[in-house]
Motif scaffolding. Structure first.
Motif, short mmCIF file in Angstrom:
data_model
loop_
_atom_site.label_atom_id
_atom_site.label_comp_id
_atom_site.label_asym_id
_atom_site.label_seq_id
_atom_site.Cartn_x
_atom_site.Cartn_y
_atom_site.Cartn_z
N LEU A 152 0.83 -1.21 0.00
CA LEU A 152 0.00 0.00 0.00
C LEU A 152 0.87 1.26 0.00
O LEU A 152 0.52 2.26 -0.63
N ALA A 153 2.00 1.20 0.69
CA ALA A 153 2.89 2.35 0.70
C ALA A 153 3.44 2.63 -0.70
O ALA A 153 3.54 3.79 -1.13
N ARG A 154 3.83 1.58 -1.43
CA ARG A 154 4.34 1.77 -2.78
C ARG A 154 3.23 2.30 -3.70
O ARG A 154 3.47 3.16 -4.56
N ILE A 155 2.01 1.82 -3.52
CA ILE A 155 0.89 2.34 -4.30
C ILE A 155 0.70 3.82 -4.03
O ILE A 155 0.43 4.61 -4.95
N GLY A 156 0.85 4.23 -2.78
CA GLY A 156 0.72 5.64 -2.45
C GLY A 156 1.80 6.48 -3.11
O GLY A 156 1.55 7.62 -3.52
N GLN A 157 3.03 5.94 -3.24
CA GLN A 157 4.10 6.66 -3.90
C GLN A 157 3.78 6.92 -5.37
O GLN A 157 4.13 7.98 -5.91
N ILE A 158 3.13 5.99 -6.01
CA ILE A 158 2.92 6.07 -7.46
C ILE A 158 1.56 6.66 -7.82
O ILE A 158 1.45 7.52 -8.70
N LEU A 159 0.49 6.22 -7.14
CA LEU A 159 -0.85 6.69 -7.47
C LEU A 159 -1.31 7.83 -6.58
O LEU A 159 -2.37 8.41 -6.84
N GLY A 160 -0.59 8.14 -5.52
CA GLY A 160 -0.96 9.25 -4.66
C GLY A 160 -1.72 8.80 -3.43
O GLY A 160 -2.31 7.72 -3.37
N VAL A 161 -1.71 9.67 -2.44
CA VAL A 161 -2.36 9.37 -1.16
C VAL A 161 -3.88 9.32 -1.33
O VAL A 161 -4.56 8.58 -0.60
#
Length: 645
Positions: free
Chosen positions: A207-216
């Protein structure tokens, strides 16, 4: 013309035409090699969109001198165990990438294995290999590609602008980074902004990597997906139906960690979001399908972008079922992006609002409000004791203060202050506001205060006979009464359809539809399945189907078109939900016309009942057309609008 053996150079160029489509294809192959080598840091540097230079550096295992010599030869790989093409657990396996790249570009590979005292380097220019020579390098591999397609200049004409090619490279790295959160990725170069995705660890690494790429924003509006059926597991995150995009660029699918763009997976995604997504909008998802490598064939596409499942219907059903279950579990939840958009729209122009300029605050008509001269804002020496609203100075009922002034409060009864000339006229426009502009009977009749503890709060008013305003403990909720009730009625109708046999109507004259014999066989095999949704058919001689009964809900039905569409679905997917979708569409239309309309005044108890039913009804966060049914404004959002934070 005699048959002849092609030279290795021509063979490599033909292979490059299949594997190397554009600079992004080169980056994809090189980054996948770095991942297979066990790298924890991967750096990508490009110039001119990758046309003039691409360099990928990693800290993986590296290669020995002998391995480096073989790596640039065709069909040499370390990743294919026991020559079994159905037991593939790595990203690459064909051994074609490096020789294909070297045949159409200037390739330089420097590498060092941990067992070697120093590194080694080899050059490949247009398919011609140099000798392996020593090189200074830390453990890992550095691959540099220059002058892509210099040996086949005609291919350069088909490339896009530097910016477009750079964006394609970014997309490739994003997809691989999403599948490998434990690896640090960085991108740099004169044609881009430096970008870095730090390695993520822990239980929430994905989920942290998803936040880096797709945003919070996505992480705040994502539903976790975790489902398994018959050895196939689906995991990842899917955005709420009210959190969507204008295109499908934010849809990421992986099969055993490999990024793919498979039409079966995309079709399952559309089916999973059916009747909850707005038209012409696309969901945001990051989903991984994990299964036994022997049950999926990844060797069906030159770039390995497509795959073929042994049991495609099992995978499709798992995706559709998992998404629908997640939407049911989410209940009335809606996207927080709606709240952010509302707050942004309410901000004055020049304060981060929709206008985005430093102009004065604008009214709804678009005209600027009057801004007085600056001197009118200057502070004045004002004595509150000498207010114009005080009583006459000579009143016998008041005690005079110093210098004969009337105190602000004397403790004795006195007549109301007399307004000076002109004040009454200034107040005249407000005398017409005797009646409230909103229906506040919900507050007047006293809805129990414990309602504020519910997710959608206690109804306080109805404005414009369309929107319900409710109060929660930490903010307020605005509900579109028509959209909300439409979803409630629709879910009720669907439940009734699922719990009982679909009513049918007998055709006076059966409809005969001529089809190819193989399609007739497909429909005949699934006659019992179609009868469950109200369509009764049977074979009518060779190459024909006779339809005897149709669903009663579908009044004006093009039977021939429906039968042909069903046959196409069965031929492609081995199943079809087309008829069920038509029934759901009719139910949605009935719900739209049978729900509370905008413009109807609702009693307090009706508003309260609507909110309580929304809280327990699945998918009530959006209407049948995908529009949000409610938005929430936190007290902190409201305070920021008034500058109280």
């Amino acid at each position: 013309m005699a048959v002849k053996q092609l030279s290795d150079t021509v063979i490599n160029k033909i292979a490059a035409g299949e594997v190397i489509e554009r600079p992004a294809s080169v980056v994809k192959e090189l980054v996948e090699n770095a991942v297979d080598a066990g790298a924890t840091r991967i750096e990508v540097v490009t110039a001119a969109g990758g046309k003039s230079m691409m360099r990928v550096t990693d800290n993986g295992l590296g290669m020995t001198q002998q391995d480096l010599t073989l790596a640039v030869q065709r069909h040499c790989t370390s990743k294919l165990m026991d020559d079994d093409l159905l037991l593939i657990r790595t990203m690459g396996f064909r051994g074609e990438a490096l020789p294909s790249i070297g045949s159409v570009a200037r390739l330089e590979i420097s590498t060092r294995h941990q067992s070697e005292p120093h590194g080694w380097k080899i050059d490949v220019n247009g398919g011609v290999n140099s000798d392996v020579v020593p090189a200074a390098l830390n453990q890992g591999t550095r691959v540099e590609v220059k002058d892509l397609f210099f040996s086949v200049p005609a291919r350069l004409k088909f490339l896009k602008t530097d910016r477009a090619e750079t964006m394609a490279i970014n997309e490739v790295v994003k997809r691989i980074a999403l599948a490998n959160p434990g690896i640090r990725f960085s991108m740099a170069g004169p044609d881009r902004r430096d970008t870095e995705y730090p390695a993520c660890t822990g239980d929430n690494a994905h989920l942290a990597r998803i936040g880096q790429i797709l945003g919070v924003d996505f992480t705040k509006n994502a539903l976790e997906i975790d489902a398994e059926r018959e050895g196939v597991r689906l995991s990842g995150f899917a955005g709420l139906p009210t959190f969507h995009r204008a295109n499908a660029q934010s849809q990421f699918f992986f099969v055993n960690g490999r990024p793919v763009r498979d039409k079966l997976l995309l079709g399952a995604l559309r089916a999973g979001y059916a009747d909850v997504l707005a038209r012409d909008r696309h969901p945001v998802v990051v989903l991984n399908v994990a299964l036994d490598p022997q049950h999926v064939d990844v060797n069906v596409h030159p770039a390995k972008a497509d795959v073929r499942f042994r049991d495609g219907q099992l995978v499709r059903g798992l995706i559709v079922g998992a998404l629908r279950h997640a939407f049911l579990a989410s209940g009335h939840r809606a996207s927080t992006a709606n709240t952010q958009a509302t707050v942004q729209a309410m901000r004055p122009v020049g304060e981060g609002g929709s206008g985005g300029s430093s102009a004065p605050f604008r009214t709804h008509s678009g005209a600027s409000t009057y801004r007085p001269p600056r001197e009118e804002y200057a502070p004045r020496d004002y004595a509150w004791q000498q207010s114009d609203f005080r009583s006459e100075a000579g009143s016998s009922n008041e005690t005079l203060g110093p210098a004969g002034q009337t105190p602000f409060f004397s403790g004795t009864e006195h007549s109301a202050p007399v307004a000076p000339s002109g004040v009454a006229e200034a107040q005249a426009p407000f005398e017409s506001l005797e009646q409230p502009s909103a229906d506040a009977r919900a507050f007047a009749e006293g809805v129990p205060d414990d309602r504020e503890a519910f997710p959608l709060g206690a109804p306080r008013a109805q404005v414009h006979e369309t929107y319900i305003i409710s109060q929660t403990r930490d903010g307020l909720v605005i509900v579109d009464q028509h959209a909300a009730h439409e979803r409630l009625v629709y879910e009720r109708l669907k439940a009734e359809l699922a719990s009982q046999k679909v009513p049918t109507q007998l055709l006076l004259i059966p409809e005969v539809v001529e089809l190819p014999e193989d399609e007739v066989g497909l429909l005949e095999e699934r006659a019992a399945e179609l009868e469950e949704v109200g369509l009764v058919l049977e074979r009518f001689g060779p190459g024909a189907i006779a339809v005897r009964e149709t669903p009663a809900m579908l009044k004006r039905l093009n039977i021939k078109a429906l039968i042909k569409d069903l046959a196409d679905d069965f031929a492609e997917w081995e199943t079809s939900s087309r008829l069920r979708e038509k029934l759901d569409h009719v139910a949605a239309t009935m719900a739209c016309h049978g729900s509370v309309r905008a413009g109807r005044r609702m009693r307090p108890e009706e508003m309260d009942a609507l909110l309580r039913e929304m809280e327990v009804t699945p998918k009530s966060g959006q209407c049948n057309h995908g529009r949000p049914t409610w938005i929430e404004l936190k007290l902190s959002d409201i305070e920021r609008l008034f500058g109280r934070s």
